[in-house]
Design a protein around this motif. Structure first.
Motif, PDB file in Angstrom:
ATOM      1  N   GLU A 152      46.674  95.997 -11.110  1.00  0.00           N
ATOM      2  CA  GLU A 152      47.918  95.111 -10.570  1.00  0.00           C
ATOM      3  C   GLU A 152      48.974  95.158 -11.185  1.00  0.00           C
ATOM      4  O   GLU A 152      50.122  95.072 -10.434  1.00  0.00           O
ATOM      5  CB  GLU A 152      47.282  93.406 -10.772  1.00  0.00           C
ATOM      6  CG  GLU A 152      48.141  92.662  -9.918  1.00  0.00           C
ATOM      7  CD  GLU A 152      48.940  93.117  -8.810  1.00  0.00           C
ATOM      8  OE1 GLU A 152      48.141  93.564  -7.799  1.00  0.00           O
ATOM      9  OE2 GLU A 152      50.008  92.338  -8.209  1.00  0.00           O
ATOM     10  N   ASP A 153      48.964  95.616 -12.502  1.00  0.00           N
ATOM     11  CA  ASP A 153      50.345  95.834 -13.052  1.00  0.00           C
ATOM     12  C   ASP A 153      51.320  97.175 -12.419  1.00  0.00           C
ATOM     13  O   ASP A 153      52.387  97.082 -12.228  1.00  0.00           O
ATOM     14  CB  ASP A 153      50.314  95.931 -14.537  1.00  0.00           C
ATOM     15  CG  ASP A 153      49.399  97.085 -15.089  1.00  0.00           C
ATOM     16  OD1 ASP A 153      48.331  97.466 -14.495  1.00  0.00           O
ATOM     17  OD2 ASP A 153      49.513  97.644 -15.971  1.00  0.00           O
ATOM     18  N   VAL A 154      50.225  98.264 -12.062  1.00  0.00           N
ATOM     19  CA  VAL A 154      50.785  99.354 -11.462  1.00  0.00           C
ATOM     20  C   VAL A 154      51.392  98.911  -9.777  1.00  0.00           C
ATOM     21  O   VAL A 154      52.483  99.279  -9.602  1.00  0.00           O
ATOM     22  CB  VAL A 154      50.197 100.470 -11.547  1.00  0.00           C
ATOM     23  CG1 VAL A 154      50.708 101.696 -10.894  1.00  0.00           C
ATOM     24  CG2 VAL A 154      49.441 100.804 -12.901  1.00  0.00           C
TER      25      VAL A 154
ATOM     26  N   PRO B 299      50.368  98.147 -20.856  1.00  0.00           N
ATOM     27  CA  PRO B 299      50.601  97.502 -19.192  1.00  0.00           C
ATOM     28  C   PRO B 299      51.844  97.774 -18.713  1.00  0.00           C
ATOM     29  O   PRO B 299      52.914  97.767 -19.498  1.00  0.00           O
ATOM     30  CB  PRO B 299      50.243  95.747 -19.445  1.00  0.00           C
ATOM     31  CG  PRO B 299      49.354  96.029 -20.524  1.00  0.00           C
ATOM     32  CD  PRO B 299      49.920  96.938 -21.563  1.00  0.00           C
ATOM     33  N   CYS B 300      51.998  97.895 -17.707  1.00  0.00           N
ATOM     34  CA  CYS B 300      53.066  98.079 -16.933  1.00  0.00           C
ATOM     35  C   CYS B 300      54.101  97.050 -17.112  1.00  0.00           C
ATOM     36  O   CYS B 300      53.627  96.091 -16.787  1.00  0.00           O
ATOM     37  CB  CYS B 300      53.087  98.498 -15.483  1.00  0.00           C
ATOM     38  SG  CYS B 300      52.374 100.398 -15.295  1.00  0.00           S
ATOM     39  N   GLY B 301      55.316  97.169 -17.347  1.00  0.00           N
ATOM     40  CA  GLY B 301      56.420  96.188 -17.400  1.00  0.00           C
ATOM     41  C   GLY B 301      56.442  95.663 -18.615  1.00  0.00           C
ATOM     42  O   GLY B 301      57.186  94.649 -18.835  1.00  0.00           O
ATOM     43  N   VAL B 302      55.683  95.972 -19.648  1.00  0.00           N
ATOM     44  CA  VAL B 302      55.548  95.417 -21.005  1.00  0.00           C
ATOM     45  C   VAL B 302      56.340  96.300 -21.862  1.00  0.00           C
ATOM     46  O   VAL B 302      56.141  97.716 -21.698  1.00  0.00           O
ATOM     47  CB  VAL B 302      54.111  95.324 -21.351  1.00  0.00           C
ATOM     48  CG1 VAL B 302      54.159  94.707 -22.873  1.00  0.00           C
ATOM     49  CG2 VAL B 302      53.431  94.009 -20.883  1.00  0.00           C
ATOM     50  N   ARG B 303      57.469  95.700 -22.416  1.00  0.00           N
ATOM     51  CA  ARG B 303      58.095  96.736 -23.254  1.00  0.00           C
ATOM     52  C   ARG B 303      57.456  96.508 -24.750  1.00  0.00           C
ATOM     53  O   ARG B 303      56.876  95.739 -25.284  1.00  0.00           O
ATOM     54  CB  ARG B 303      59.563  96.250 -23.661  1.00  0.00           C
ATOM     55  CG  ARG B 303      60.622  96.087 -22.297  1.00  0.00           C
ATOM     56  CD  ARG B 303      61.176  97.458 -22.020  1.00  0.00           C
ATOM     57  NE  ARG B 303      60.265  98.761 -21.941  1.00  0.00           N
ATOM     58  CZ  ARG B 303      59.658  99.130 -20.934  1.00  0.00           C
ATOM     59  NH1 ARG B 303      59.924  98.507 -19.796  1.00  0.00           N
ATOM     60  NH2 ARG B 303      58.790 100.021 -20.904  1.00  0.00           N
ATOM     61  N   SER B 304      57.902  97.738 -25.656  1.00  0.00           N
ATOM     62  CA  SER B 304      57.557  97.924 -26.991  1.00  0.00           C
ATOM     63  C   SER B 304      57.902  96.508 -27.844  1.00  0.00           C
ATOM     64  O   SER B 304      58.897  95.934 -27.508  1.00  0.00           O
ATOM     65  CB  SER B 304      58.223  99.000 -27.588  1.00  0.00           C
ATOM     66  OG  SER B 304      57.946  99.093 -29.148  1.00  0.00           O
ATOM     67  N   PRO B 305      57.070  96.068 -28.536  1.00  0.00           N
ATOM     68  CA  PRO B 305      57.129  94.967 -29.428  1.00  0.00           C
ATOM     69  C   PRO B 305      58.266  95.173 -30.509  1.00  0.00           C
ATOM     70  O   PRO B 305      58.643  94.170 -31.244  1.00  0.00           O
ATOM     71  CB  PRO B 305      55.754  94.674 -30.074  1.00  0.00           C
ATOM     72  CG  PRO B 305      55.059  96.057 -30.224  1.00  0.00           C
ATOM     73  CD  PRO B 305      55.564  96.718 -29.059  1.00  0.00           C
ATOM     74  N   ILE B 306      58.731  96.368 -30.909  1.00  0.00           N
ATOM     75  CA  ILE B 306      59.716  96.738 -31.482  1.00  0.00           C
ATOM     76  C   ILE B 306      60.890  97.194 -30.777  1.00  0.00           C
ATOM     77  O   ILE B 306      60.990  97.928 -30.057  1.00  0.00           O
ATOM     78  CB  ILE B 306      59.169  98.178 -32.510  1.00  0.00           C
ATOM     79  CG1 ILE B 306      57.783  97.837 -33.061  1.00  0.00           C
ATOM     80  CG2 ILE B 306      60.468  98.523 -33.340  1.00  0.00           C
ATOM     81  CD1 ILE B 306      57.323  98.997 -33.537  1.00  0.00           C
ATOM     82  N   GLU B 307      61.949  96.217 -31.132  1.00  0.00           N
ATOM     83  CA  GLU B 307      62.969  95.997 -30.317  1.00  0.00           C
ATOM     84  C   GLU B 307      63.794  97.478 -30.252  1.00  0.00           C
ATOM     85  O   GLU B 307      64.247  97.851 -29.150  1.00  0.00           O
ATOM     86  CB  GLU B 307      64.130  95.198 -30.874  1.00  0.00           C
ATOM     87  CG  GLU B 307      65.169  94.710 -29.862  1.00  0.00           C
ATOM     88  CD  GLU B 307      66.189  93.821 -30.508  1.00  0.00           C
ATOM     89  OE1 GLU B 307      66.068  93.223 -31.566  1.00  0.00           O
ATOM     90  OE2 GLU B 307      67.274  93.803 -29.967  1.00  0.00           O
ATOM     91  N   TYR B 308      63.708  98.031 -31.383  1.00  0.00           N
ATOM     92  CA  TYR B 308      64.346  99.712 -31.432  1.00  0.00           C
ATOM     93  C   TYR B 308      63.721 100.528 -30.354  1.00  0.00           C
ATOM     94  O   TYR B 308      64.570 100.995 -29.597  1.00  0.00           O
ATOM     95  CB  TYR B 308      64.160 100.291 -32.678  1.00  0.00           C
ATOM     96  CG  TYR B 308      64.866 101.576 -32.708  1.00  0.00           C
ATOM     97  CD1 TYR B 308      66.196 101.980 -33.293  1.00  0.00           C
ATOM     98  CD2 TYR B 308      64.041 102.637 -32.470  1.00  0.00           C
ATOM     99  CE1 TYR B 308      66.545 102.896 -33.327  1.00  0.00           C
ATOM    100  CE2 TYR B 308      64.550 103.986 -32.470  1.00  0.00           C
ATOM    101  CZ  TYR B 308      66.036 104.262 -33.058  1.00  0.00           C
ATOM    102  OH  TYR B 308      66.414 105.474 -33.098  1.00  0.00           O
ATOM    103  N   TYR B 309      62.487 100.583 -30.248  1.00  0.00           N
ATOM    104  CA  TYR B 309      61.758 101.283 -29.129  1.00  0.00           C
ATOM    105  C   TYR B 309      61.858 100.693 -27.708  1.00  0.00           C
ATOM    106  O   TYR B 309      61.732 101.527 -26.732  1.00  0.00           O
ATOM    107  CB  TYR B 309      60.251 101.527 -29.705  1.00  0.00           C
ATOM    108  CG  TYR B 309      60.365 102.301 -30.842  1.00  0.00           C
ATOM    109  CD1 TYR B 309      60.775 103.734 -30.793  1.00  0.00           C
ATOM    110  CD2 TYR B 309      59.832 101.882 -32.102  1.00  0.00           C
ATOM    111  CE1 TYR B 309      60.740 104.578 -31.676  1.00  0.00           C
ATOM    112  CE2 TYR B 309      59.979 102.813 -33.259  1.00  0.00           C
ATOM    113  CZ  TYR B 309      60.406 104.154 -33.217  1.00  0.00           C
ATOM    114  OH  TYR B 309      60.401 105.023 -34.313  1.00  0.00           O
ATOM    115  N   ALA B 310      61.907  99.381 -27.777  1.00  0.00           N
ATOM    116  CA  ALA B 310      61.989  98.725 -26.454  1.00  0.00           C
ATOM    117  C   ALA B 310      63.345  99.200 -25.772  1.00  0.00           C
ATOM    118  O   ALA B 310      63.263  99.584 -24.566  1.00  0.00           O
ATOM    119  CB  ALA B 310      62.029  97.231 -26.619  1.00  0.00           C
TER     120      ALA B 310
END
Ligand code: SF4
Length: 288
Positions: free
Chosen positions: A29-31, A214-225
Protein backbone atom coordinates in the motif's frame (compact mmCIF):
# COMPACT_ATOMS: atom_id res chain seq x y z
CA UNK A 1 21.14 -20.60 30.77
CA UNK A 2 18.59 -19.32 28.23
CA UNK A 3 15.52 -21.35 27.49
CA UNK A 4 15.52 -22.97 24.05
CA UNK A 5 12.50 -22.52 21.74
CA UNK A 6 11.77 -24.71 18.76
CA UNK A 7 10.27 -24.42 15.32
CA UNK A 8 9.86 -26.97 12.56
CA UNK A 9 11.69 -26.35 9.27
CA UNK A 10 8.42 -27.06 7.42
CA UNK A 11 6.74 -24.10 9.15
CA UNK A 12 9.46 -21.84 7.79
CA UNK A 13 8.95 -23.22 4.28
CA UNK A 14 5.20 -22.58 4.56
CA UNK A 15 5.76 -18.99 5.71
CA UNK A 16 8.32 -18.25 2.98
CA UNK A 17 5.98 -19.71 0.35
CA UNK A 18 3.07 -17.57 1.59
CA UNK A 19 5.21 -14.40 1.67
CA UNK A 20 6.71 -15.00 -1.80
CA UNK A 21 3.21 -15.35 -3.28
CA UNK A 22 1.90 -12.29 -1.44
CA UNK A 23 4.86 -10.16 -2.50
CA UNK A 24 4.47 -11.08 -6.16
CA UNK A 25 0.69 -10.55 -6.37
CA UNK A 26 0.01 -7.56 -4.11
CA UNK A 27 1.77 -4.21 -4.44
CA UNK A 28 2.37 -2.84 -0.92
CA UNK A 29 0.00 0.00 0.00
CA UNK A 30 2.83 2.47 0.69
CA UNK A 31 4.07 2.06 -2.91
CA UNK A 32 0.52 2.24 -4.30
CA UNK A 33 -0.07 5.45 -2.36
CA UNK A 34 3.04 7.10 -3.84
CA UNK A 35 1.96 6.03 -7.33
CA UNK A 36 -1.40 7.76 -6.80
CA UNK A 37 0.38 10.89 -5.54
CA UNK A 38 2.72 10.84 -8.56
CA UNK A 39 -0.29 10.56 -10.86
CA UNK A 40 -1.85 13.58 -9.17
CA UNK A 41 1.43 15.55 -9.45
CA UNK A 42 2.06 14.59 -13.07
CA UNK A 43 1.57 17.42 -15.56
CA UNK A 44 2.26 15.66 -18.87
CA UNK A 45 -0.75 13.96 -20.50
CA UNK A 46 1.00 10.83 -21.81
CA UNK A 47 2.75 10.37 -18.45
CA UNK A 48 -0.64 10.60 -16.68
CA UNK A 49 -1.93 7.79 -18.94
CA UNK A 50 1.11 5.66 -18.11
CA UNK A 51 0.55 6.21 -14.40
CA UNK A 52 -3.08 5.14 -14.87
CA UNK A 53 -1.90 1.93 -16.54
CA UNK A 54 0.66 1.16 -13.82
CA UNK A 55 -1.99 1.69 -11.11
CA UNK A 56 -4.55 -0.38 -13.03
CA UNK A 57 -1.98 -3.16 -13.56
CA UNK A 58 -1.36 -3.44 -9.80
CA UNK A 59 -5.10 -3.51 -9.14
CA UNK A 60 -5.66 -6.23 -11.76
CA UNK A 61 -2.82 -8.31 -10.36
CA UNK A 62 -4.40 -8.25 -6.89
CA UNK A 63 -7.96 -8.87 -8.18
CA UNK A 64 -6.94 -11.76 -10.41
CA UNK A 65 -4.21 -13.10 -8.13
CA UNK A 66 -1.58 -12.74 -10.82
CA UNK A 67 2.03 -11.45 -10.66
CA UNK A 68 2.43 -7.66 -10.79
CA UNK A 69 5.21 -8.12 -13.34
CA UNK A 70 6.35 -10.91 -15.67
CA UNK A 71 9.81 -10.65 -14.09
CA UNK A 72 9.09 -12.24 -10.73
CA UNK A 73 12.67 -11.54 -9.78
CA UNK A 74 15.31 -13.25 -7.74
CA UNK A 75 13.93 -13.98 -4.29
CA UNK A 76 15.92 -11.79 -1.91
CA UNK A 77 15.32 -12.49 1.78
CA UNK A 78 16.36 -10.67 4.92
CA UNK A 79 15.97 -13.05 7.85
CA UNK A 80 16.43 -12.21 11.51
CA UNK A 81 16.86 -15.37 13.52
CA UNK A 82 16.38 -15.32 17.29
CA UNK A 83 19.42 -16.80 19.00
CA UNK A 84 17.23 -18.87 21.36
CA UNK A 85 15.48 -20.60 18.48
CA UNK A 86 16.30 -24.19 17.50
CA UNK A 87 15.09 -25.44 14.12
CA UNK A 88 13.98 -29.08 13.96
CA UNK A 89 13.04 -31.41 11.14
CA UNK A 90 15.37 -30.15 8.45
CA UNK A 91 18.06 -27.84 7.22
CA UNK A 92 17.18 -24.16 7.78
CA UNK A 93 18.57 -22.74 4.53
CA UNK A 94 16.99 -25.55 2.55
CA UNK A 95 13.67 -24.82 4.30
CA UNK A 96 13.82 -21.24 3.01
CA UNK A 97 14.66 -22.40 -0.51
CA UNK A 98 11.85 -24.96 -0.38
CA UNK A 99 9.40 -22.15 0.41
CA UNK A 100 10.64 -20.14 -2.58
CA UNK A 101 10.54 -23.23 -4.82
CA UNK A 102 6.92 -24.01 -3.90
CA UNK A 103 5.74 -20.41 -4.32
CA UNK A 104 7.26 -20.04 -7.77
CA UNK A 105 5.79 -23.37 -8.90
CA UNK A 106 2.35 -23.06 -7.29
CA UNK A 107 1.93 -19.40 -8.25
CA UNK A 108 3.15 -19.92 -11.84
CA UNK A 109 5.74 -17.22 -11.18
CA UNK A 110 8.52 -16.85 -13.73
CA UNK A 111 11.64 -18.78 -12.79
CA UNK A 112 14.60 -16.55 -13.56
CA UNK A 113 17.63 -18.08 -11.86
CA UNK A 114 20.43 -19.73 -13.86
CA UNK A 115 22.87 -22.08 -12.14
CA UNK A 116 26.04 -20.36 -13.38
CA UNK A 117 26.51 -16.79 -14.67
CA UNK A 118 28.79 -17.56 -17.61
CA UNK A 119 29.77 -21.14 -18.33
CA UNK A 120 26.41 -22.84 -17.83
CA UNK A 121 23.37 -20.55 -17.93
CA UNK A 122 20.82 -23.35 -17.54
CA UNK A 123 17.72 -22.30 -15.58
CA UNK A 124 17.49 -24.04 -12.20
CA UNK A 125 13.76 -24.40 -12.93
CA UNK A 126 12.43 -23.34 -9.53
CA UNK A 127 13.90 -19.86 -8.92
CA UNK A 128 16.33 -21.15 -6.30
CA UNK A 129 18.77 -20.60 -4.77
CA UNK A 130 17.34 -17.54 -3.07
CA UNK A 131 19.60 -14.66 -2.00
CA UNK A 132 19.44 -14.87 1.80
CA UNK A 133 20.85 -12.32 4.26
CA UNK A 134 20.95 -13.73 7.80
CA UNK A 135 21.12 -11.76 11.01
CA UNK A 136 21.26 -13.38 14.45
CA UNK A 137 19.26 -11.32 16.93
CA UNK A 138 18.17 -11.71 20.58
CA UNK A 139 14.90 -13.59 21.10
CA UNK A 140 13.04 -16.72 20.10
CA UNK A 141 11.31 -15.77 16.83
CA UNK A 142 12.20 -15.68 13.16
CA UNK A 143 11.42 -12.53 11.14
CA UNK A 144 11.30 -12.98 7.40
CA UNK A 145 11.19 -10.24 4.77
CA UNK A 146 11.10 -11.20 1.13
CA UNK A 147 11.64 -8.78 -1.73
CA UNK A 148 11.50 -10.29 -5.22
CA UNK A 149 13.87 -8.13 -7.28
CA UNK A 150 13.70 -7.87 -11.05
CA UNK A 151 16.94 -7.57 -12.98
CA UNK A 152 15.87 -4.65 -15.16
CA UNK A 153 16.40 -2.25 -12.29
CA UNK A 154 19.13 -4.29 -10.61
CA UNK A 155 21.23 -4.01 -13.77
CA UNK A 156 21.08 -0.22 -13.53
CA UNK A 157 22.43 -0.11 -9.97
CA UNK A 158 25.95 1.15 -9.25
CA UNK A 159 28.67 1.45 -6.64
CA UNK A 160 30.97 4.47 -6.35
CA UNK A 161 34.08 4.36 -4.17
CA UNK A 162 33.99 8.05 -3.23
CA UNK A 163 36.53 9.87 -1.08
CA UNK A 164 35.40 11.61 2.13
CA UNK A 165 36.14 14.96 0.46
CA UNK A 166 33.44 14.26 -2.15
CA UNK A 167 30.90 14.97 0.59
CA UNK A 168 27.13 15.16 0.22
CA UNK A 169 27.58 16.79 -3.19
CA UNK A 170 29.39 13.67 -4.41
CA UNK A 171 26.57 11.48 -3.14
CA UNK A 172 23.88 13.47 -4.96
CA UNK A 173 26.02 13.59 -8.13
CA UNK A 174 26.51 9.79 -8.05
CA UNK A 175 22.80 9.11 -7.65
CA UNK A 176 21.75 11.56 -10.36
CA UNK A 177 24.39 10.16 -12.76
CA UNK A 178 23.14 6.62 -12.07
CA UNK A 179 19.52 7.52 -12.74
CA UNK A 180 20.37 9.57 -15.84
CA UNK A 181 22.38 6.71 -17.35
CA UNK A 182 19.64 4.23 -16.46
CA UNK A 183 17.01 6.19 -18.42
CA UNK A 184 14.00 4.02 -19.16
CA UNK A 185 15.77 0.71 -18.47
CA UNK A 186 14.72 0.24 -14.82
CA UNK A 187 11.01 0.78 -15.64
CA UNK A 188 10.51 4.17 -13.99
CA UNK A 189 8.99 5.56 -11.86
CA UNK A 190 11.67 4.23 -9.57
CA UNK A 191 12.48 4.07 -5.89
CA UNK A 192 16.13 4.72 -5.04
CA UNK A 193 17.99 2.93 -2.26
CA UNK A 194 21.26 4.62 -1.31
CA UNK A 195 23.82 2.89 0.90
CA UNK A 196 26.55 5.17 2.21
CA UNK A 197 29.57 3.87 4.13
CA UNK A 198 30.67 0.36 5.01
CA UNK A 199 33.00 -1.08 2.38
CA UNK A 200 32.85 -2.56 -1.10
CA UNK A 201 30.49 -5.38 -0.10
CA UNK A 202 28.36 -3.78 2.60
CA UNK A 203 27.45 -0.48 0.89
CA UNK A 204 25.27 -2.31 -1.72
CA UNK A 205 23.63 -4.27 1.08
CA UNK A 206 22.80 -1.00 2.84
CA UNK A 207 21.32 0.27 -0.44
CA UNK A 208 19.14 -2.84 -0.67
CA UNK A 209 18.04 -2.35 2.93
CA UNK A 210 17.17 1.25 2.06
CA UNK A 211 14.67 -0.05 -0.51
CA UNK A 212 12.81 -1.76 2.34
CA UNK A 213 12.22 1.48 4.25
CA UNK A 214 8.49 2.22 3.91
CA UNK A 215 7.75 4.65 1.09
CA UNK A 216 7.07 8.18 2.24
CA UNK A 217 9.11 7.73 5.44
CA UNK A 218 12.20 9.96 5.80
CA UNK A 219 15.44 8.99 7.54
CA UNK A 220 15.21 9.47 11.33
CA UNK A 221 18.49 11.44 11.08
CA UNK A 222 17.65 14.98 9.96
CA UNK A 223 20.86 15.38 7.94
CA UNK A 224 20.04 12.31 5.85
CA UNK A 225 16.33 13.15 5.65
CA UNK A 226 17.30 16.44 3.97
CA UNK A 227 19.73 14.64 1.68
CA UNK A 228 16.97 12.21 0.64
CA UNK A 229 14.78 15.17 -0.26
CA UNK A 230 17.58 16.81 -2.23
CA UNK A 231 18.22 13.58 -4.14
CA UNK A 232 14.52 13.35 -5.00
CA UNK A 233 14.40 16.97 -6.18
CA UNK A 234 17.52 16.58 -8.36
CA UNK A 235 16.50 13.24 -9.84
CA UNK A 236 13.03 14.51 -10.70
CA UNK A 237 14.59 17.42 -12.59
CA UNK A 238 15.84 14.82 -15.12
CA UNK A 239 12.31 14.55 -16.56
CA UNK A 240 12.64 10.85 -17.44
CA UNK A 241 9.08 10.15 -16.30
CA UNK A 242 7.13 6.86 -16.25
CA UNK A 243 8.55 4.29 -18.70
CA UNK A 244 11.07 6.92 -19.79
CA UNK A 245 8.45 8.78 -21.84
CA UNK A 246 9.05 12.10 -20.10
CA UNK A 247 7.23 13.50 -17.13
CA UNK A 248 7.28 15.28 -13.81
CA UNK A 249 7.94 12.31 -11.52
CA UNK A 250 10.85 9.95 -12.25
CA UNK A 251 11.52 8.80 -8.67
CA UNK A 252 8.72 8.07 -6.24
CA UNK A 253 11.06 8.05 -3.27
CA UNK A 254 14.68 7.85 -2.12
CA UNK A 255 16.01 6.33 1.09
CA UNK A 256 19.45 6.42 2.64
CA UNK A 257 20.91 3.79 4.97
CA UNK A 258 24.39 4.41 6.37
CA UNK A 259 27.11 2.20 7.86
CA UNK A 260 30.28 3.06 9.77
CA UNK A 261 33.20 3.24 7.36
CA UNK A 262 36.98 3.67 7.07
CA UNK A 263 38.66 7.07 7.63
CA UNK A 264 39.91 7.05 4.02
CA UNK A 265 36.70 6.15 2.21
CA UNK A 266 33.04 6.81 1.54
CA UNK A 267 31.48 4.09 -0.61
CA UNK A 268 28.13 5.00 -2.12
CA UNK A 269 25.91 2.29 -3.58
CA UNK A 270 22.79 3.11 -5.56
CA UNK A 271 20.23 0.31 -5.81
CA UNK A 272 17.40 1.21 -8.14
CA UNK A 273 14.02 -0.47 -7.92
CA UNK A 274 11.24 -0.12 -10.44
CA UNK A 275 7.66 0.81 -9.49
CA UNK A 276 7.08 -2.91 -8.80
CA UNK A 277 8.74 -2.54 -5.40
CA UNK A 278 7.54 -5.85 -3.97
CA UNK A 279 8.01 -7.00 -0.43
CA UNK A 280 6.23 -8.95 2.28
CA UNK A 281 7.07 -9.57 5.91
CA UNK A 282 6.14 -12.29 8.39
CA UNK A 283 7.18 -13.53 11.81
CA UNK A 284 6.94 -16.89 13.52
CA UNK A 285 7.35 -17.26 17.25
CA UNK A 286 9.24 -20.28 18.57
CA UNK A 287 7.50 -22.69 20.94
CA UNK A 288 8.86 -22.89 24.46
S1 SF4 B 1 12.35 -3.62 -13.82
FE1 SF4 B 1 10.57 -4.07 -12.53
S2 SF4 B 1 8.73 -3.53 -13.76
FE2 SF4 B 1 10.54 -3.67 -15.14
S3 SF4 B 1 10.46 -5.79 -15.93
FE3 SF4 B 1 11.85 -5.77 -14.13
S4 SF4 B 1 10.53 -6.29 -12.37
FE4 SF4 B 1 9.18 -5.71 -14.05
Amino acid sequence: MSKIYTLMAAEISDKVCELALTANMYLPEDVAELLRKARAAEKLGRAQSLYDEIIENAKLAADKYMPICQDCGMAVLFIELGQDLHIEGGDLEEAVNEGVRRAYREGYLRKSVVRDPLADRRNTGDNTPAVIHWKIVPGSAIDITITPKGMGSENMSRIFMLKPADGAEGVVRSVVETVREAGSNPCPPIVIGVGIGGNFETAPLAAKEALLVPCGVRSPIEYYAKLEEEILREVNKLGIGPSGCGGTVTALDAHIVTKPTHIAGMPVAVNICCHALRHAHGRIEGRG
